[in-house]
Design a protein around this motif. Sequence first.
Motif, PDB file in Angstrom:
ATOM      1  N   MET B   1       0.842  -1.194   0.000  1.00  0.00           N
ATOM      2  CA  MET B   1       0.000   0.000   0.000  1.00  0.00           C
ATOM      3  C   MET B   1       0.869   1.232   0.000  1.00  0.00           C
ATOM      4  O   MET B   1       1.882   1.269   0.660  1.00  0.00           O
ATOM      5  CB  MET B   1      -0.847  -0.030   1.272  1.00  0.00           C
ATOM      6  CG  MET B   1      -1.591   1.238   1.499  1.00  0.00           C
ATOM      7  SD  MET B   1      -3.136   0.850   2.249  1.00  0.00           S
ATOM      8  CE  MET B   1      -2.969   1.623   3.809  1.00  0.00           C
ATOM      9  N   SER B   2       0.451   2.225  -0.732  1.00  0.00           N
ATOM     10  CA  SER B   2       1.350   3.360  -0.773  1.00  0.00           C
ATOM     11  C   SER B   2       0.663   4.691  -0.543  1.00  0.00           C
ATOM     12  O   SER B   2       0.747   5.609  -1.334  1.00  0.00           O
ATOM     13  CB  SER B   2       2.132   3.369  -2.070  1.00  0.00           C
ATOM     14  OG  SER B   2       1.412   2.688  -3.047  1.00  0.00           O
ATOM     15  N   PHE B  22     -14.704   6.707   2.921  1.00  0.00           N
ATOM     16  CA  PHE B  22     -14.786   5.320   3.363  1.00  0.00           C
ATOM     17  C   PHE B  22     -14.589   5.178   4.871  1.00  0.00           C
ATOM     18  O   PHE B  22     -14.582   4.074   5.395  1.00  0.00           O
ATOM     19  CB  PHE B  22     -13.763   4.479   2.598  1.00  0.00           C
ATOM     20  CG  PHE B  22     -13.951   4.597   1.117  1.00  0.00           C
ATOM     21  CD1 PHE B  22     -14.956   3.871   0.484  1.00  0.00           C
ATOM     22  CD2 PHE B  22     -13.189   5.469   0.367  1.00  0.00           C
ATOM     23  CE1 PHE B  22     -15.166   4.002  -0.875  1.00  0.00           C
ATOM     24  CE2 PHE B  22     -13.395   5.608  -0.998  1.00  0.00           C
ATOM     25  CZ  PHE B  22     -14.389   4.875  -1.621  1.00  0.00           C
ATOM     26  N   VAL B  24     -12.022   5.505   6.829  1.00  0.00           N
ATOM     27  CA  VAL B  24     -10.883   4.735   7.329  1.00  0.00           C
ATOM     28  C   VAL B  24      -9.743   5.616   7.858  1.00  0.00           C
ATOM     29  O   VAL B  24      -8.695   5.119   8.215  1.00  0.00           O
ATOM     30  CB  VAL B  24     -10.330   3.740   6.272  1.00  0.00           C
ATOM     31  CG1 VAL B  24     -11.368   2.699   5.938  1.00  0.00           C
ATOM     32  CG2 VAL B  24      -9.871   4.460   5.021  1.00  0.00           C
ATOM     33  N   GLU B  36      -7.244  -0.081   8.052  1.00  0.00           N
ATOM     34  CA  GLU B  36      -7.419  -1.044   6.954  1.00  0.00           C
ATOM     35  C   GLU B  36      -8.611  -0.627   6.102  1.00  0.00           C
ATOM     36  O   GLU B  36      -9.567  -0.044   6.608  1.00  0.00           O
ATOM     37  CB  GLU B  36      -7.702  -2.442   7.514  1.00  0.00           C
ATOM     38  CG  GLU B  36      -6.502  -3.118   8.125  1.00  0.00           C
ATOM     39  CD  GLU B  36      -5.486  -3.550   7.080  1.00  0.00           C
ATOM     40  OE1 GLU B  36      -5.828  -3.589   5.889  1.00  0.00           O
ATOM     41  OE2 GLU B  36      -4.341  -3.830   7.477  1.00  0.00           O
ATOM     42  N   CYS B  38      -8.428   1.161   3.186  1.00  0.00           N
ATOM     43  CA  CYS B  38      -8.182   2.326   2.327  1.00  0.00           C
ATOM     44  C   CYS B  38      -8.129   1.865   0.880  1.00  0.00           C
ATOM     45  O   CYS B  38      -7.476   0.871   0.575  1.00  0.00           O
ATOM     46  CB  CYS B  38      -6.857   2.968   2.715  1.00  0.00           C
ATOM     47  SG  CYS B  38      -6.305   4.235   1.553  1.00  0.00           S
ATOM     48  N   ASN B  39      -8.832   2.568   0.002  1.00  0.00           N
ATOM     49  CA  ASN B  39      -8.698   2.197  -1.404  1.00  0.00           C
ATOM     50  C   ASN B  39      -7.974   3.278  -2.201  1.00  0.00           C
ATOM     51  O   ASN B  39      -8.071   3.329  -3.411  1.00  0.00           O
ATOM     52  CB  ASN B  39     -10.049   1.802  -2.012  1.00  0.00           C
ATOM     53  CG  ASN B  39     -10.879   3.000  -2.368  1.00  0.00           C
ATOM     54  OD1 ASN B  39     -10.550   4.111  -1.944  1.00  0.00           O
ATOM     55  ND2 ASN B  39     -11.916   2.804  -3.140  1.00  0.00           N
ATOM     56  N   LEU B  40      -7.263   4.091  -1.489  1.00  0.00           N
ATOM     57  CA  LEU B  40      -6.341   5.054  -2.106  1.00  0.00           C
ATOM     58  C   LEU B  40      -7.042   5.993  -3.077  1.00  0.00           C
ATOM     59  O   LEU B  40      -6.525   6.299  -4.142  1.00  0.00           O
ATOM     60  CB  LEU B  40      -5.203   4.292  -2.802  1.00  0.00           C
ATOM     61  CG  LEU B  40      -4.449   3.327  -1.877  1.00  0.00           C
ATOM     62  CD1 LEU B  40      -3.661   2.324  -2.693  1.00  0.00           C
ATOM     63  CD2 LEU B  40      -3.530   4.073  -0.929  1.00  0.00           C
ATOM     64  N   CYS B  41      -8.241   6.449  -2.691  1.00  0.00           N
ATOM     65  CA  CYS B  41      -9.011   7.277  -3.617  1.00  0.00           C
ATOM     66  C   CYS B  41      -8.461   8.701  -3.683  1.00  0.00           C
ATOM     67  O   CYS B  41      -8.713   9.414  -4.643  1.00  0.00           O
ATOM     68  CB  CYS B  41     -10.483   7.301  -3.224  1.00  0.00           C
ATOM     69  SG  CYS B  41     -10.819   8.278  -1.737  1.00  0.00           S
TER      70      CYS B  41
END
Lengths: 261, 391
Positions: B1-2, B22, B24, B36, B38-41
């Motif tokens: 994950m970045s 989300f 998070v 946990e 995170c979809n990096l939006c």
Amino acid sequence: MNIIVCIKQVPGTTEVKIDPKTNTLIRSGIKAIINPFDTYAIEEAVRIREKAGGKVTVLTMGPPQADEALREAISLGADEAILLSDREFAGADTWATAYTINAAVRKISAYDLIICGRQTVDGDTGQVGPEMAQMLDIPLITYVSKIEDISLQMIRARRMIEDGYETLESPLPALLTVSKEINTPRLPSLRGIMKSKSAKITVWTLADLGIDKTMVGLAGSSTKVVKVFTPVRTHKAEVLQGDPTAQVDALIERLKGAGLA
Amino acid sequence: MSIRIDKEICTGCSSCVSACPFGVMELVDDKAHVKEGCNLCGACRDACAFEAITIESAAAAQPVPEAHGVWVFAEQFNGKIRPVAGELLGKGRELADQLKTELCAVIIGNQETGIVEMVTLGADKVYRIQSPAFEGNPEDLYSQALVEAIKKYQPEIVLAGATALGRSVIPRVAAALRTGLTADCTGLEIDLKEKQLLQTRPTFGGNIMATIICPSQRPQMATVRPRVFKKRAPDFARRGEVITIDFKSDAASKTKVVNFTADLTETIKIEDADVIVAGGRGVGKPENFKMIAELARLMNGALGCSRPVIDEGWLPYSHQVGQTGKTVCPKLYIACGISGAVQHLAGMQTSDMIVAINDDPNAPIFQVATYGIVGDLFKIVPVMIEKLKKQ
Ligand SMILES: Cc1cc2nc3c(=O)[nH]c(=O)nc-3n(C[C@H](O)[C@H](O)[C@H](O)COP(=O)(O)OP(=O)(O)OC[C@H]3O[C@@H](n4cnc5c(N)ncnc54)[C@H](O)[C@@H]3O)c2cc1C
Ligand SMILES: Nc1ncnc2c1ncn2[C@@H]1O[C@H](COP(=O)(O)O)[C@@H](O)[C@H]1O
């Protein structure tokens, strides 16, 4: 018959509400559920196994708490469960998701059938299943509403398209995506619940799958989300006043004006 | 994950916490922390006034190859091009003009059909891919044929209808080409500076809209539901070029269609109707749908419904409008006893005129309605039927 079912844990979206002040999703109190369409996939797999014997393996890629979804799947009749979890998997688009799940499918190696839901309710693309089929180079039947016949060699399935129903035949192994017409999922049995509590969930990380980290998660994704926003609705309807007769008269007048009545 | 948070810069102002769609983001020891899920939006990054949040991709951006042209996959059924192809040409024309490139339609199949229609609706070129192997609707061979054509001609954008066939064939094409695919777009725009296609789509059942790009791969691919974009009026003076491609496959299709049964439950299909009268849970019981159906008939319209009506078994699935049903865009949509949940709105909010009949003045359906009648549908609808009968 060895069947792999791909499931995803999602927020129960009917409960999703927008906070009018901050315009964001109110997440507190929302429980995570198995993607509703995937429950039909689990049920169908369990039904096939009950007739033909074999094993149902549920597979999910997600954060550690997706363990709950896998245990629920076991309570619904699945035999084994594998969780693909690694920080590197985060931010995956459908391509990277399909690629990662396929690495696990290849590791499992002995399978006759893969069943996915027709779509998830959060990502909501329906792409992961078809992309998996392409990468595995196996036949694909989408939107299956009924399995008419299945043996170790072949499947005959009905699918729903816009204009009616198509029946397709294909050799196995194949990948199906199923729609809600296919069955009515059972409730967890008491025995299933007991079993799910003590079941061992296999966890595979990036290293276990032996794939390159540039192919998974955000790094492996061709698509990038650049903006998220809540749709704003500022519009207000013209409310037609009076008793029902007056309201209907006002409506018909407006419909006539627009050439619609 | 970045996703990275620079703890030195973070002031703990918590604007990222409220910005996260989300939920998070949290504050740990007065510093932003990502949980946990995170979809990096990027919503947090945009909200951070101190530029403490960065999202990085490990993959080095590849140079974009010399792709050009906007392609529309013109799906046919029973020898006719589906209307969604015309709608995509309408949108595709705008995109191609902005990019100063050509608009092409791709027809796969053996019937000599639709070529002129595609040109009158905006295509500059029509690729016609034919092969004896296309008998019996083999989706896997359609994918293969499309992949080969795309590799050869290198379009920069490929659009397709989100039909049953499109949703099966197009993901396979994207997977084979190792490129991005955005499902069910409701908005397509060009970022001229970056030469990117901005693809906007609903997620979480329409609760959230996301704009997605495909920065380093070509083609950029998107599916669009029928009835989202508008067709242009046909221009019969337009001229176009036809390129015929003979597709040869070394292997036969693995899936074989052995039977087709048309769905005859509907007299007028909701996706083709100019007028739709739809009922929801407020209609109460299956018998009451007679009244809704009668209103539909008097208005020369089709009968639609919300999902609970299907779940209760009051009407067959083909009538369902919404995220998991059909997208419709009639001239007039009359919603009776439908609350207007986002999942329902996702399927009908682009209708030209919406009339809502609901006894709850706060029902969200009134936010998309043109005209609202706050009242009991069992009082309103019979009056309307009576008046229409007299006309
Ligand atoms: C993943 C997912 C996908 C979904 N997909 C869809 C979809 O495709 N399509 C869809 O429709 N839904 C879908 N839903 C369901 C959606 O969230 C709502 O539950 C549904 O749309 C509500 O239907 P309704 O408006 O008919 O019922 P309700 O929300 O129960 O609304 C009934 C309305 O009728 C009014 N009413 C009652 N009696 C009367 C009367 N006598 N006169 C006038 N008004 C009256 C009430 O005030 C109320 O507003 C989906 C949900 C999920 C989670
Ligand atoms: N993270 C995941 N893990 C396992 N299966 C998934 C995952 N995401 C999607 N799927 C499967 O792919 C189907 C379609 O998902 P989607 O393309 O996200 O709409 C789902 O119904 C699941 O069967």
